[in-house]
Enzyme design. Sequence first.
Site, PDB file in Angstrom:
ATOM      1  N   ASN A   1       5.081  -2.566   7.966  1.00  0.00           N
ATOM      2  CA  ASN A   1       5.091  -1.237   7.368  1.00  0.00           C
ATOM      3  C   ASN A   1       6.541  -0.749   7.387  1.00  0.00           C
ATOM      4  O   ASN A   1       7.444  -1.445   7.869  1.00  0.00           O
ATOM      5  CB  ASN A   1       4.176  -0.299   8.188  1.00  0.00           C
ATOM      6  CG  ASN A   1       3.593   0.825   7.347  1.00  0.00           C
ATOM      7  OD1 ASN A   1       4.282   1.460   6.566  1.00  0.00           O
ATOM      8  ND2 ASN A   1       2.292   1.060   7.510  1.00  0.00           N
TER       9      ASN A   1
ATOM     10  N   MET B   1       5.276  10.746   3.297  1.00  0.00           N
ATOM     11  CA  MET B   1       4.239  11.201   2.379  1.00  0.00           C
ATOM     12  C   MET B   1       3.133  11.983   3.087  1.00  0.00           C
ATOM     13  O   MET B   1       2.594  12.948   2.562  1.00  0.00           O
ATOM     14  CB  MET B   1       3.627  10.025   1.632  1.00  0.00           C
ATOM     15  CG  MET B   1       4.629   9.116   0.912  1.00  0.00           C
ATOM     16  SD  MET B   1       5.617   9.993  -0.289  1.00  0.00           S
ATOM     17  CE  MET B   1       4.385  10.214  -1.568  1.00  0.00           C
TER      18      MET B   1
ATOM     19  N   ASN C   1      10.475   7.870   3.321  1.00  0.00           N
ATOM     20  CA  ASN C   1       9.295   8.617   2.903  1.00  0.00           C
ATOM     21  C   ASN C   1       8.598   9.222   4.097  1.00  0.00           C
ATOM     22  O   ASN C   1       8.535   8.614   5.171  1.00  0.00           O
ATOM     23  CB  ASN C   1       8.323   7.723   2.115  1.00  0.00           C
ATOM     24  CG  ASN C   1       7.288   7.065   3.020  1.00  0.00           C
ATOM     25  OD1 ASN C   1       6.257   7.653   3.351  1.00  0.00           O
ATOM     26  ND2 ASN C   1       7.571   5.843   3.459  1.00  0.00           N
TER      27      ASN C   1
ATOM     28  N   ASN D   1      -4.958   0.046   8.527  1.00  0.00           N
ATOM     29  CA  ASN D   1      -3.561   0.439   8.667  1.00  0.00           C
ATOM     30  C   ASN D   1      -3.363   1.097  10.019  1.00  0.00           C
ATOM     31  O   ASN D   1      -3.785   2.233  10.228  1.00  0.00           O
ATOM     32  CB  ASN D   1      -3.176   1.401   7.532  1.00  0.00           C
ATOM     33  CG  ASN D   1      -1.725   1.821   7.609  1.00  0.00           C
ATOM     34  OD1 ASN D   1      -1.017   1.483   8.552  1.00  0.00           O
ATOM     35  ND2 ASN D   1      -1.282   2.570   6.610  1.00  0.00           N
TER      36      ASN D   1
ATOM     37  N   SER E   1       0.849  -1.185   0.000  1.00  0.00           N
ATOM     38  CA  SER E   1       0.000   0.000   0.000  1.00  0.00           C
ATOM     39  C   SER E   1       0.891   1.243   0.000  1.00  0.00           C
ATOM     40  O   SER E   1       1.916   1.297   0.678  1.00  0.00           O
ATOM     41  CB  SER E   1      -0.889   0.011   1.248  1.00  0.00           C
ATOM     42  OG  SER E   1      -1.701   1.171   1.234  1.00  0.00           O
TER      43      SER E   1
ATOM     44  N   LYS F   1      -4.067   2.747  -1.873  1.00  0.00           N
ATOM     45  CA  LYS F   1      -3.401   3.675  -0.946  1.00  0.00           C
ATOM     46  C   LYS F   1      -4.297   3.815   0.278  1.00  0.00           C
ATOM     47  O   LYS F   1      -5.527   3.908   0.156  1.00  0.00           O
ATOM     48  CB  LYS F   1      -3.216   5.045  -1.600  1.00  0.00           C
ATOM     49  CG  LYS F   1      -2.758   6.147  -0.655  1.00  0.00           C
ATOM     50  CD  LYS F   1      -1.369   5.894  -0.084  1.00  0.00           C
ATOM     51  CE  LYS F   1      -0.998   6.921   1.002  1.00  0.00           C
ATOM     52  NZ  LYS F   1       0.302   6.580   1.633  1.00  0.00           N
TER      53      LYS F   1
ATOM     54  N   THR G   1       9.127  -0.514  -2.063  1.00  0.00           N
ATOM     55  CA  THR G   1      10.251   0.278  -2.587  1.00  0.00           C
ATOM     56  C   THR G   1      10.750  -0.239  -3.936  1.00  0.00           C
ATOM     57  O   THR G   1      10.956   0.535  -4.874  1.00  0.00           O
ATOM     58  CB  THR G   1      11.398   0.302  -1.558  1.00  0.00           C
ATOM     59  OG1 THR G   1      10.943   0.976  -0.379  1.00  0.00           O
ATOM     60  CG2 THR G   1      12.614   1.019  -2.112  1.00  0.00           C
TER      61      THR G   1
ATOM     62  N   LEU H   1       0.193  10.587   4.190  1.00  0.00           N
ATOM     63  CA  LEU H   1      -1.128  10.016   3.895  1.00  0.00           C
ATOM     64  C   LEU H   1      -1.880  10.762   2.781  1.00  0.00           C
ATOM     65  O   LEU H   1      -3.068  11.055   2.893  1.00  0.00           O
ATOM     66  CB  LEU H   1      -1.956   9.951   5.185  1.00  0.00           C
ATOM     67  CG  LEU H   1      -3.217   9.126   5.301  1.00  0.00           C
ATOM     68  CD1 LEU H   1      -3.054   7.731   4.725  1.00  0.00           C
ATOM     69  CD2 LEU H   1      -3.665   9.048   6.751  1.00  0.00           C
TER      70      LEU H   1
ATOM     71  N   CYS I   1       0.743   4.011  10.179  1.00  0.00           N
ATOM     72  CA  CYS I   1       1.301   5.115   9.409  1.00  0.00           C
ATOM     73  C   CYS I   1       2.204   5.943  10.324  1.00  0.00           C
ATOM     74  O   CYS I   1       1.765   6.430  11.364  1.00  0.00           O
ATOM     75  CB  CYS I   1       0.215   6.014   8.827  1.00  0.00           C
ATOM     76  SG  CYS I   1       0.947   7.360   7.848  1.00  0.00           S
TER      77      CYS I   1
HETATM   78  O1  LIG Z   1       3.312   8.714   4.695  1.00  0.00           O
HETATM   79  C1  LIG Z   1       2.477   7.867   4.314  1.00  0.00           C
HETATM   80  O2  LIG Z   1       1.462   8.127   3.618  1.00  0.00           O
HETATM   81  C2  LIG Z   1       2.756   6.470   4.741  1.00  0.00           C
HETATM   82  N1  LIG Z   1       4.049   6.051   4.629  1.00  0.00           N
HETATM   83  C3  LIG Z   1       4.452   4.810   5.066  1.00  0.00           C
HETATM   84  O3  LIG Z   1       5.635   4.427   4.950  1.00  0.00           O
HETATM   85  N2  LIG Z   1       3.533   3.968   5.615  1.00  0.00           N
HETATM   86  C4  LIG Z   1       2.230   4.326   5.755  1.00  0.00           C
HETATM   87  O4  LIG Z   1       1.421   3.504   6.270  1.00  0.00           O
HETATM   88  C5  LIG Z   1       1.828   5.622   5.284  1.00  0.00           C
HETATM   89  I1  LIG Z   1      -0.177   6.128   5.425  1.00  0.00           I
END
Ligand SMILES: O=C(O)c1[nH]c(=O)[nH]c(=O)c1I
Length: 308
Positions: free
Chosen positions: A190, A71, A69, A124, A20, A45, A269, A73, A127
């Site tokens: 994760n 990101m 990362n 999840n 994901s 996602k 990755t 979410l 995160c």
């Molecule tokens: O930053 C993210 O979106 C993110 N990045 C990750 O490495 N694992 C996760 O479950 C999520 I939700």
Amino acid sequence: VKMDAQIANVKFDGLFINASGVHCQLNNDLDELQANTFVAGTVTKSATLASRPGNPRPRYVDLAHGSINSMGLPNQGFDYYLNYALTRPSKPVILSVAGLSVAENLKMLTQIQESSFDGLTELNLSCPNVIGKPQLAYDFQATEEILTAVFSFFKKPLGVKLPPYFDLVHFDQMAAILNKFPLSHVNSINSIGNGLWVDPVTESVVIKPKNGFGGVGGAYILPTALANVRAFRMRLNPAIKLIGTGGVTTGADVFAHLLCGADIIAVGTQLQVEGPLVFERLTNELAAIMDEKNYQDIAELRGKLKTL
Ligand SMILES: O=C(O)c1[nH]c(=O)[nH]c(=O)c1I
């Protein structure tokens, strides 16, 4: 070489899914994986109720042996992915949800329960990159509370995405909690949360959010991923299947995850780095290893890791 698996009522005709977060934010990304002969299913996602732009960029960087990362979410919002799951797939779709509160998770799961979706849902709990929010599954009491609330009404197959644990007592404690619930699966691991990468040339961190702290993926995390898959396989009810995620870059890594007990394998990755062709390569490399060892079916080796 026979490579398939089943989680709850869902049959996977093959071993591989995406992790994901990778190649799964938009319909086109998901369609491309669905169309790939060597992909057995797709994970969306992780969704929140409302769409989110996520953290400021740069928020993902490829490193020498993996990735980092933060990101934050970013996603199109829960309805987008539920619609995808209801209208498009030829192969299994695992719906990933990551609400910012228990209430938000319950709302999304209620919508799934009331929908005609009949696939796998994945909560999840791990995160690491929502600023100000902890990785819920590091709080064992909170985890038990949310699963109790969820299973009071959610009757469809449900799995959880876990962060890595690093202490055998934590494996014992978490497995004892998870075994209380009729989970379809556990997806482990994760990214390793809140790693830090330093660029010696710029003397700086490499991602903008959280002063450079982010989840680490790729080859760096394979030993941790294998340990978590093995630890949970040894402790969880056999009815709870395992999605092995983390550090897969070669067929040998896939083989290792399978020996540890993974039922299906997620690639993150390396999918980001190599693109969807990675799945054919991993399939061929695994098949070569199995031929060499005279295995005909994954079932012969799954979970059969030896100790010394
Ligand atoms: O930053 C993210 O979106 C993110 N990045 C990750 O490495 N694992 C996760 O479950 C999520 I939700």
